[in-house]
Design a protein around this motif. Structure first.
Motif, short mmCIF file in Angstrom:
data_model
loop_
_atom_site.label_atom_id
_atom_site.label_comp_id
_atom_site.label_asym_id
_atom_site.label_seq_id
_atom_site.Cartn_x
_atom_site.Cartn_y
_atom_site.Cartn_z
N ALA A 236 41.96 21.14 36.91
CA ALA A 236 40.46 20.73 36.92
C ALA A 236 40.21 19.59 36.02
O ALA A 236 39.66 18.84 36.26
N ARG A 237 40.80 19.49 34.64
CA ARG A 237 40.81 18.57 34.05
C ARG A 237 41.20 17.24 34.34
O ARG A 237 40.92 16.13 34.36
N LEU A 238 42.64 17.47 34.95
CA LEU A 238 43.20 16.41 35.39
C LEU A 238 42.64 15.76 36.72
O LEU A 238 42.38 14.36 36.78
N ARG A 239 41.76 16.75 37.39
CA ARG A 239 41.09 16.02 38.74
C ARG A 239 39.76 15.25 38.11
O ARG A 239 39.31 14.22 38.77
N GLU A 240 39.23 15.79 37.12
CA GLU A 240 37.90 14.75 36.37
C GLU A 240 38.47 13.57 35.74
O GLU A 240 37.68 12.67 36.17
N LEU B 46 38.52 7.78 36.83
CA LEU B 46 39.63 6.53 37.37
C LEU B 46 39.14 5.96 38.67
O LEU B 46 39.07 4.87 38.57
N GLU B 47 39.03 6.73 39.78
CA GLU B 47 38.53 6.23 40.80
C GLU B 47 37.12 5.59 40.91
O GLU B 47 37.06 4.63 41.55
N THR B 48 36.20 5.87 40.16
CA THR B 48 34.79 5.60 40.11
C THR B 48 34.86 4.48 39.27
O THR B 48 33.59 3.97 39.41
N GLY C 57 34.93 5.87 33.45
CA GLY C 57 35.23 6.11 32.29
C GLY C 57 36.16 5.17 31.49
O GLY C 57 36.53 4.30 32.32
N GLU C 58 36.26 4.96 30.19
CA GLU C 58 36.49 4.17 29.51
C GLU C 58 38.12 4.51 29.59
O GLU C 58 38.62 5.57 29.39
N ARG C 59 39.08 3.27 29.81
CA ARG C 59 40.31 3.75 30.13
C ARG C 59 40.99 4.40 28.92
O ARG C 59 42.00 5.15 28.98
N ASP C 60 40.66 3.81 27.49
CA ASP C 60 41.62 4.23 26.52
C ASP C 60 41.35 5.82 26.43
O ASP C 60 42.12 6.56 25.80
N LYS D 76 50.40 6.50 34.94
CA LYS D 76 50.87 5.28 35.48
C LYS D 76 49.73 4.76 36.42
O LYS D 76 49.53 3.33 36.12
N ARG D 77 48.95 5.16 37.10
CA ARG D 77 47.94 4.51 37.85
C ARG D 77 46.97 3.87 36.85
O ARG D 77 46.36 2.89 37.01
N LEU D 78 46.62 4.49 35.73
CA LEU D 78 45.69 4.26 34.65
C LEU D 78 46.21 2.98 33.97
O LEU D 78 45.54 1.94 33.64
#
Length: 459
Positions: A389-393, A398-400, A403-406, A444-446
């Motif tokens: 659930a946290r990973l999906r958040e 990331l997709e939208t 959120g800040e990347r750091d 890796k995507r981030l």
């Protein structure tokens, strides 16, 4: 121990604790259901007996009173207190059972009403011993009446004499009345007295009575004293077979020559007598375990040879006027269960009375136990899957781009640290490693997005 070995040991202990906890939680509903049903069955069946029971005995000094002490000692070994209720005799004991003021009592044959007492819930635990009908008379009386050999042999010879027939509660007067009726005698044809046995014995010796009728086991001290008294004679029932045909609750017995005193040859010849059979009666409301204990104690107290019976003739269930309870029949005629030889009474009794319930619970629980493996699997896998659930958040942010990347990288690092502390059995390690691979893929995507953002638009 090296740091690596210490880490492995700590991890193994934590995994073991978590596995045990998961198993207990998974089995919890089943254990609660089984425990609840077991407690309800225990309450309903009430397998453990009360610690006190009331036993109606005879007057002090009687054979009933002596046997009552024996039962009290036998049950005391099982921590059951026997309260001895002194009574006037068998008839009084039966009255106590009918009124519910006693749980168990000694009652001789001919006293109970088979139909009414069976309806009232009184059962037999077995017949215990013979109680002969002793008619003692003054020896000089037979001589004065010019009887053959100076001996009285028929009840009609007691006409007009002073005869004691014991107290009303003993049941002796009722039996004597039936014997007199068979001889076409009325109670008014004799001078009847109702003294207690000891008082009657003293009066007979002093000449204030001509005869005394006693019904008692030969263990009674008064019986043995009168048999040895040279001034007192014992009347023989020469018509004993005829009496037993008219009154089926009576048995014919023989007092063997010399059995009282071999050296003095007392009696000098066999004496035919009539005897009733005394049974141990109990109320159906008396706890089954207590009835079982009394029946088992009877085996130890009454199985020996006596003046009128051979070894193991008593206790028996053949001569009972009332229905024999299952506990009495099993103790006397059955084979004790194997566990009775190795377990204490309370444990054996609990097993005997609860085994059917336990067996039924096992039959019920076996199908229900199928839910335990799925519950255990769900619980172990939930330790892994709940972090998705946290990973999906993180992935959604990331997709939208919300959120800040750091910050997202810090959250992924924290999530990675958490998953490295998760301990699961080896059979479920695949789910754990899959979660870590997915965390790594999102990272890796981030990182790729952050690299593209830092490099700027291509020239």
């Amino acid at each position: 121990m090296t740091p690596i070995q210490q880490w492995h040991a700590t991890r193994s202990l934590r995994l073991l604790w978590q596995t045990l906890r998961d198993m207990m939680v998974s089995m919890g509903p089943l254990l609660l259901l089984g425990g609840g049903l077991l407690v309800a069955a225990y309450w309903w069946l009430d397998p453990q007996p009360p610690r006190q029971v009331k036993l109606a005995t005879g007057p002090a000094g009687s054979a009933y009173a002596a046997f009552g002490e024996g039962y009290a000692k036998a049950l005391a070994r099982e921590r059951i207190q026997v309260q001895l209720i002194a009574s006037e005799g068998a008839q009084d004991d039966l009255a106590h059972l009918r009124a519910g003021t006693a749980d168990v009592g000694f009652v001789r044959g001919g006293m109970a009403d088979p139909a009414a007492d069976t309806e009232a819930g009184i059962v037999s635990l077995g017949s215990l011993f013979y109680e002969p009908i002793w008619i003692f008379y003054r020896r000089d009386l037979g001589i004065a009446r010019r009887q053959p050999g100076g001996e009285l042999q028929r009840l009609t010879q007691l006409r007009g004499l002073r005869v004691n027939v014991d107290q009303d509660g003993s049941g002796v007067p009722q039996i004597v009345e039936r014997l007199l009726a068979l001889n076409q005698l009325k109670p008014t044809d004799l001078q009847l007295f109702n003294l207690a046995p000891d008082a009657a014995g003293a009066a007979l010796r002093e000449g204030r009575l001509d005869a005394a009728v006693l019904i008692s086991a030969p263990q009674a001290g008064l019986i043995r004293a009168l048999l040895r008294d040279p001034a007192i004679a014992l009347m023989a029932f020469e018509q004993d077979e005829a009496y037993s045909r008219h009154l089926p609750f009576l048995s014919t017995v023989r007092l063997p020559r010399g059995v009282v005193d071999l050296a003095a040859d007392l009696p000098p010849h066999d004496v035919p007598l009539l005897a009733t059979t005394t049974a141990l009666l109990a109320r159906e409301q008396t706890h089954p375990a207590l009835r079982q204990l009394f029946a088992q104690a009877a085996l130890g107290l009454h199985s020996g040879a006596g003046w009128f019976n051979g070894a193991r003739d008593f206790p028996n269930t053949r001569t009972s006027e009332l229905p024999v309870s299952a506990e009495g029949d099993r103790a006397i005629n059955g084979t004790p269960p194997a566990w009775a030889r190795y377990l204490p009474f309370w444990a054996g009794n609990l097993l005997e009375r609860m085994w059917l319930v336990v067996g039924g619970l096992l039959v019920l629980m076996l199908p229900l136990s199928r839910i335990v493996p799925p519950l255990y699997t769900f619980r172990v896998r939930s330790r892994v899957f709940r972090w998705y659930a946290r990973l999906r958040e993180v992935e959604a942010k990331l997709e939208t781009g919300t959120g800040e990347r750091d910050a997202l990288l810090d959250e992924l690092d924290e999530l990675d640290r958490v998953t490295h502390r998760i301990a699961v059995p080896l059979s479920y390690a695949e789910e754990l490693y899959a979660l870590r691979n997915n965390i790594h893929a999102v990272r890796k995507r981030l990182l790729a997005q952050r690299s593209r953002a830092t490099a700027g638009p291509a020239d």
